[in-house]
Motif scaffolding. Structure first.
Motif, short mmCIF file in Angstrom:
data_model
loop_
_atom_site.label_atom_id
_atom_site.label_comp_id
_atom_site.label_asym_id
_atom_site.label_seq_id
_atom_site.Cartn_x
_atom_site.Cartn_y
_atom_site.Cartn_z
N ARG A 1 -5.32 2.23 -1.51
CA ARG A 1 -3.87 2.22 -1.94
C ARG A 1 -3.44 0.78 -2.43
N VAL A 2 -4.12 -0.09 -2.27
CA VAL A 2 -3.87 -1.66 -2.82
C VAL A 2 -4.75 -1.96 -4.16
N VAL B 1 -5.22 1.34 3.69
CA VAL B 1 -4.80 0.35 2.95
C VAL B 1 -5.81 0.06 1.81
N LYS B 2 -7.03 0.12 1.79
CA LYS B 2 -8.30 -0.25 0.99
C LYS B 2 -7.93 0.97 -0.12
N ALA C 1 0.79 -1.19 0.13
CA ALA C 1 0.02 0.09 -0.07
C ALA C 1 0.90 1.28 0.06
#
Length: 119
Positions: A118-119, A115-116, A58
Motif C-alpha cells: 500500500r505504500v 504496508v508493502k 499506507a
C-alpha cells in the motif's frame, strides 16, 4: 491525516496511557518507523472512531481484539466499523490479543506485507 471528532482527543490520550499487554508488544515493534520506515500512530482518532494503530502512508488500520470481540453483538459492530473505515479508503487488519502475544513475528509479517502493498 484523516479528520476526527475533537471530543475523541482526550479518550484517545487515556487509552494510550492504559494500553493492553498485546498493544504494548506490538507498539514496541512498530513505533519509530521500525517497519518499512513508515510512521504508525497508536490510539488514533479517525472520524468517529479511535483505532488501535494507524499508518497514514499506507492508509492502514491495525486493530487488536480482546475476548469481548468474539461475542456476536460485538462482531457486528466491528464489521460496521471496518466497513466505515474502508469507505474512507483505509485497509483494516484485525488480530486477537493472543495472536500478538504468542505469534508476534507472524503478525508483524502480515502487517509488513500490507504496508508493502500500500505504500
Amino acid at each position: 491525516m484523516e479528520p476526527y471528532r475533537k471530543t475523541l482527543k482526550e479518550p484517545a490520550r487515556v487509552l494510550r496511557t492504559g494500553m493492553t499487554d498485546a498493544e504494548q508488544v506490538l507498539w514496541h515493534r512498530i513505533r519509530r518507523k521500525q517497519l518499512k520506515n513508515v510512521q504508525f500512530y497508536r490510539q488514533k482518532p479517525l472520524r468517529s472512531f479511535i483505532v488501535d494503530f494507524y499508518c497514514p502512508a499506507a492508509k492502514l488500520v491495525v486493530e487488536l481484539d480482546g475476548s469481548q470481540h468474539l461475542e456476536t453483538g460485538h462482531q457486528a459492530k466491528d464489521q460496521a466499523r471496518d466497513a466505515a473505515l474502508a469507505s474512507l479508503g483505509l485497509h483494516v487488519l484485525r488480530f486477537d490479543n493472543r495472536q500478538v502475544l504468542l505469534e508476534t513475528d507472524a503478525v508483524l509479517a502480515v502487517i509488513d506485507e500490507a504496508v508493502k502493498g500500500r505504500v
